[in-house]
Design a protein around this motif. Structure first.
Motif, PDB file in Angstrom:
ATOM      1  N   ILE B  96     -29.445  40.114 -77.978  1.00  0.00           N
ATOM      2  CA  ILE B  96     -30.052  41.210 -77.237  1.00  0.00           C
ATOM      3  C   ILE B  96     -31.539  40.929 -77.034  1.00  0.00           C
ATOM      4  N   ARG B  97     -32.210  41.861 -76.407  1.00  0.00           N
ATOM      5  CA  ARG B  97     -33.624  41.725 -76.091  1.00  0.00           C
ATOM      6  C   ARG B  97     -34.491  41.975 -77.324  1.00  0.00           C
ATOM      7  N   HIS B  98     -35.531  41.193 -77.508  1.00  0.00           N
ATOM      8  CA  HIS B  98     -36.554  41.498 -78.511  1.00  0.00           C
ATOM      9  C   HIS B  98     -37.925  41.186 -77.920  1.00  0.00           C
ATOM     10  N   GLN B  99     -38.932  41.792 -78.518  1.00  0.00           N
ATOM     11  CA  GLN B  99     -40.298  41.578 -78.055  1.00  0.00           C
ATOM     12  C   GLN B  99     -41.179  41.153 -79.223  1.00  0.00           C
ATOM     13  N   LEU B 100     -42.280  40.516 -78.888  1.00  0.00           N
ATOM     14  CA  LEU B 100     -43.327  40.274 -79.878  1.00  0.00           C
ATOM     15  C   LEU B 100     -44.606  40.759 -79.229  1.00  0.00           C
ATOM     16  N   HIS B 141     -45.283  43.716 -83.383  1.00  0.00           N
ATOM     17  CA  HIS B 141     -43.996  44.413 -83.490  1.00  0.00           C
ATOM     18  C   HIS B 141     -43.136  44.216 -82.257  1.00  0.00           C
ATOM     19  N   CYS B 142     -41.890  44.685 -82.366  1.00  0.00           N
ATOM     20  CA  CYS B 142     -41.006  44.776 -81.211  1.00  0.00           C
ATOM     21  C   CYS B 142     -40.951  46.254 -80.876  1.00  0.00           C
ATOM     22  N   GLU B 143     -41.132  46.577 -79.600  1.00  0.00           N
ATOM     23  CA  GLU B 143     -41.298  47.975 -79.238  1.00  0.00           C
ATOM     24  C   GLU B 143     -40.016  48.569 -78.648  1.00  0.00           C
ATOM     25  N   LEU B 144     -38.911  47.851 -78.675  1.00  0.00           N
ATOM     26  CA  LEU B 144     -37.644  48.453 -78.241  1.00  0.00           C
ATOM     27  C   LEU B 144     -37.384  49.685 -79.107  1.00  0.00           C
ATOM     28  N   PRO B 145     -36.804  50.734 -78.519  1.00  0.00           N
ATOM     29  CA  PRO B 145     -36.608  51.952 -79.313  1.00  0.00           C
ATOM     30  C   PRO B 145     -35.929  51.655 -80.651  1.00  0.00           C
ATOM     31  N   GLN B 146     -36.580  52.083 -81.722  1.00  0.00           N
ATOM     32  CA  GLN B 146     -36.083  51.980 -83.094  1.00  0.00           C
ATOM     33  C   GLN B 146     -36.121  50.568 -83.686  1.00  0.00           C
ATOM     34  N   HIS B 147     -36.680  49.582 -82.997  1.00  0.00           N
ATOM     35  CA  HIS B 147     -36.730  48.246 -83.606  1.00  0.00           C
ATOM     36  C   HIS B 147     -37.857  48.138 -84.635  1.00  0.00           C
ATOM     37  N   MET B 148     -39.066  48.626 -84.258  1.00  0.00           N
ATOM     38  CA  MET B 148     -40.152  48.635 -85.240  1.00  0.00           C
ATOM     39  C   MET B 148     -39.785  49.569 -86.388  1.00  0.00           C
ATOM     40  N   GLY B 151     -37.604  48.027 -88.913  1.00  0.00           N
ATOM     41  CA  GLY B 151     -38.066  46.849 -89.646  1.00  0.00           C
ATOM     42  C   GLY B 151     -38.767  45.750 -88.875  1.00  0.00           C
ATOM     43  N   MET B 152     -38.706  45.761 -87.542  1.00  0.00           N
ATOM     44  CA  MET B 152     -39.305  44.662 -86.788  1.00  0.00           C
ATOM     45  C   MET B 152     -40.806  44.921 -86.611  1.00  0.00           C
ATOM     46  N   LYS B 153     -41.502  44.803 -87.727  1.00  0.00           N
ATOM     47  CA  LYS B 153     -42.913  45.163 -87.762  1.00  0.00           C
ATOM     48  C   LYS B 153     -43.641  44.231 -88.729  1.00  0.00           C
TER      49      LYS B 153
HETATM   50 CU   LIG Z   1     -36.420  44.013 -80.959  1.00  0.00          CU
END
Ligand SMILES: [Cu+2]
Ligand SMILES: [Cu+2]
Lengths: 556, 228
Positions: B96-100, B141-148, B151-153
């Motif tokens: 799926i999509r992730h961001q940094l 962080h990853c700013e997808l809803p609920q990713h940060m 834990g993606m922080k």
């Molecule tokens: Cu993500």
């Protein structure tokens, strides 16, 4: 026993009796009777406080007129919050065919809708790849006591929601300092349109933290996909967080169908994971609008629709149990959420508290869920019921005709015209609404309310007017921002967070403010309170002395 | 986001599929890079103090070591010197999509103060960022809803940073903590009951032997005093 002792005993007995009587008579209570003059009226509604919401923020007036973007004709949408025409154009041509300038005006990812080959050489693409993500709205955060990716369904009402959303890109909130979802991330899950015979690949990219699937309810689909994997979206083939799965269809039959999650179906369906899936008749050069974000008006109707109708709308009815919705706001740990939703929560002991039309409850339905018309129009409505309960749709001033049920056209003789249309859970009605002022189909121009006639449906957690109430508006009765005229008074009252927080009196207005405002509080009767205290003290004192005496007597 | 749409982007987006510019935005089917900076030195720096090559992986598998999380980066903290340059290789191991995203950077070098990598699915991107000299902790962080939130922080500390950000997995506490059930077993209750009895016993013993204890105390005191 001496006389002295006997009289002392009697006096004590009388004292106890009297004190008990006083205690009973003056016992403090929460409610009390007023004196001759009841308390004054108080006014809980502050003037100019920040609970007031602007009825129409009028962010994008330039999106309202009919326009052509990337050769896609986009119909006018006169309402307060029209659909982004660049999203419409991108939904029609695909993220791969639209210009970069247009794509940049949307929040779509570049691979959200990929349109390929024209298999039948009739001028439109027939291989469609759609990517969906799962988005949590009004979710919680470990970083503070706030709600993130917020989406207000009504003033101040932010229940936790899950929706399917087209694959997007960039910031999920409006900007780094905002907690508000970007416009693509909203309820309801978008309506999806494809053409009959299209080879459609729907990829679920599960960006959420719990497993989900896509079940294509009523859509012609083989049980397994070309890889021999699950194609029915059943619970035992859940797509786990961080994973993706592609469902493949080539629907032979047209009609209004559904897609929804089939994992923990009772809960996930009620959380908002369901949308309309509409298969349009195969026609030459028929570019259908893949996504109708937020449902409502279809700004680029398909070829077969244009032939018979002036306008097309998707009406998505949905209900929320506030207890279920709150689970995702109470904890952050996915294990806790999973346990509380799947095991602690019991849907057989639940209620529906919020009723949404196209993701909003009244008065926000006025912004983007109205039916807007002129006289002598033919309007096609796709009505789907995602509620737990049935709906009884009633359009004031009109009698409409059901032309298809659950995606199957009704023969002429069975096309019933009536003014209350019952639709059970998951059922779909395609409705032909005529605005011919003939005393049957329409009683003439007006701002006609339309709503679910089940009494709960027009409330928001019991507050009326709320729920899925909306307006069928004749154009001449709207102002230049698409808001109904002659409603200022009502809007002043209900575009207010305090109204739905149940903090203000319903009819405290104008000359009736004093008559129907909130009654003030009763002043406590201080004499009674003092008497009560004295009596209790007296009894306790006597008890203590008695205990001491008994003790001394026992010793000696 | 909307601001970047005007101006810079249009220039690069014409040949977006091929253009690889060192600033602004780059986007293709794989993902996008916004505000990569390989050579623009912040105002308060004279040269680049150090160049660090770092690989940051994203995926649900990196949350396995953090109970109660679902998504994470494989790195929770990066420490750099003032005016350092980070060459980031961002790898997405999910489907799926992730961001940094790195926030709080100077706006004159990074529009909206943001450095942003986004991968549409499994894949890899490379980009660079140069930090100013200020002692500061940056959010990554990853700013997808609920990713940060799940834990993606992570954090990047320049010159030791100015503290920890909340709820970095394994590093810092959340502000709004979850409540978990306490395991009240019979044993726990027995321990409490015993402790209470013990407390009472100590009081009784103290009262009973008050005289002896005070005498012993005096003895100890008198032993210590001569030494000093
Ligand atoms: Cu993500
Ligand atoms: Cu689900």
């Amino acid at each position: 026993m001496t006389l002295k002792k006997a009289s002392l005993f009697l006096a004590v007995c009388l004292l106890i009796l009297a004190a008990t009587g006083i205690i009973i008579y003056t016992f403090p209570s929460q409610m009390g009777k007023a004196d001759l003059t009841p308390p004054e009226t108080v006014f809980n509604q502050e003037k100019g406080n920040n609970s007031i919401v602007k009825p129409c923020s009028n962010e994008h007036p330039e999106w309202r007129p009919s326009q052509v973007i990337d050769d896609v004709l986009i119909n006018a949408a006169p309402d307060c919050s029209p659909d982004n025409p660049y999203e419409v154009a991108t939904s029609v041509k695909g993220t791969n065919n639209v210009s970069m300038a247009t794509l940049m005006q949307t929040d779509f990812a570049q691979d959200a809708i990929t349109m390929g080959e024209d298999l039948d050489n009739d001028g439109d693409p027939d291989v469609i790849h759609i990517k969906l993500e799962v988005v949590e709205l009004n979710g919680s955060s470990p970083d503070g006591d706030y709600i993130i990716n917020s989406f207000d369904i009504a003033p101040g009402i932010q229940p936790g929601l899950w929706v399917y959303a087209p694959k997007s890109r960039g910031m999920a909130v409006k900007n780094f300092n905002s907690l508000v979802s970007n416009p693509l991330l909203r309820a309801p899950s978008p309506s999806i349109r494809v053409e009959q015979g299209d080879k459609v690949y729907i990829t679920l990219e599960n960006t959420h933290y719990l497993p989900h699937t896509i079940h294509l309810h009523g859509v012609d689909h083989p049980w397994v996909n070309s890889k021999g994997e699950d194609n029915d979206g059943m619970e035992e083939h859940s797509v786990f967080p961080g994973q993706s799965h592609t469902y493949e269809i080539q629907p032979r039959h047209v009609g209004t169908m559904l897609y929804h999650c089939h994992v923990q179906t009772a809960q996930h369906f009620m959380m908002g994971l369901g949308g309309m899936f509409i298969i349009e008749e195969n026609q030459p050069n028929n570019w259908v609008q893949t996504f109708n974000i937020g449902a409502g008006q279809v700004r680029h109707p398909a070829k077969a629709v244009i032939k018979n109708y002036n306008q097309e709308y998707d009406l998505h009815y949905q209900s929320i149990d506030k207890k279920l919705a709150h689970i995702i706001q109470e904890a952050n740990d996915p294990r806790l959420i999973a346990e509380r939703m799947a095991r602690d929560y019991n849907i057989t002991e639940s209620f529906e508290n919020y009723f949404l039309l196209n993701g909003h409850s009244f008065p926000y339905t006025i912004r983007d869920a109205m039916i807007i018309t002129s006289e002598n129009e033919d309007i096609k409505l796709h009505v789907a019921n995602f509620q737990r309960s049935s709906i009884a749709l009633h359009i004031h001033g009109h009698k409409a005709t059901t032309v298809a049920l659950d995606g199957v056209d009704q023969p002429e003789a069975l096309q019933i015209t009536r003014d209350v249309i019952d639709i059970a859970t998951a059922q779909r009605n395609d409705i032909h609404l005529k605005t011919r002022n003939d005393g049957l189909h329409s009683y003439g121009p007006g701002l006609w309310m339309f709503h679910d006639h089940v009494p709960t449906g027009t409330t928001t957690d019991g507050m009326e007017p709320g729920g899925n109430m909306a307006i069928m508006a004749y154009k001449e009765l709207l102002d230049d921002q698409g808001m109904p005229k002659m409603h200022d008074h009502l809007f002043n009252e209900v575009f207010n967070k305090d109204y739905y927080a149940k903090k203000q009196a319903i009819w405290a207005e104008g000359s009736y403010a004093k008559l129907l405002g909130d009654a003030g509080l009763l002043i406590p009767k201080h004499i009674y309170i003092i008497l009560f205290g004295l009596a209790v003290g007296l009894l306790l004192g006597l008890l203590l002395v008695g205990v001491l005496i008994i003790k001394r007597n026992l010793k000696s | 986001m909307k601001n970047c749409l005007t101006g810079i982007i249009f220039i690069y987006c014409v040949n977006f599929a091929f253009a690889m510019n060192h600033s602004g935005m780059l986007m293709n089917e794989k993902g996008m890079i916004m505000n990569s900076n390989t050579d623009k030195i912040p105002k308060d720096c004279t040269t680049i103090s150090e160049t660090i090559d770092v690989t940051i992986r994203a995926g649900h598998q990196y949350a396995l070591k953090f109970p109660g999380k679902m998504y994470a980066f494989d790195t929770q903290e990066i420490n750099v010197k003032p005016c350092a340059k980070l060459n980031i290789t961002f790898i997405n191991d999910d489907q799926i999509r992730h961001q940094l995203m790195i926030h709080g950077l100077p706006g004159y070098l990074y529009s909206e103060g943001m450095f942003h990598l986004e991968l549409n699915g499994a894949g890899q991107l490379e980009a660079s960022v140069i930090f100013p000299s200020q002692k500061k902790t940056y959010l990554m962080h990853c700013e997808l809803p609920q990713h940060m939130e799940k834990g993606m922080k992570s954090q990047i500390k320049v010159d030791g940073g100015d503290g920890d950000l909340p709820s970095i997995p394994g590093i810092s506490f959340p502000i709004k903590a979850d409540y978990y059930k306490i395991d009240w077993s019979q044993l726990t209750i027995a321990i409490i009951a015993l402790s209470i009895l013990l407390g009472i016993a100590i009081v009784l013993i103290v009262v009973n032997y008050a005289a002896k204890i005070s005498a012993m105390g005096d003895k100890i005191l008198s032993n210590i005093k001569p030494k000093s």
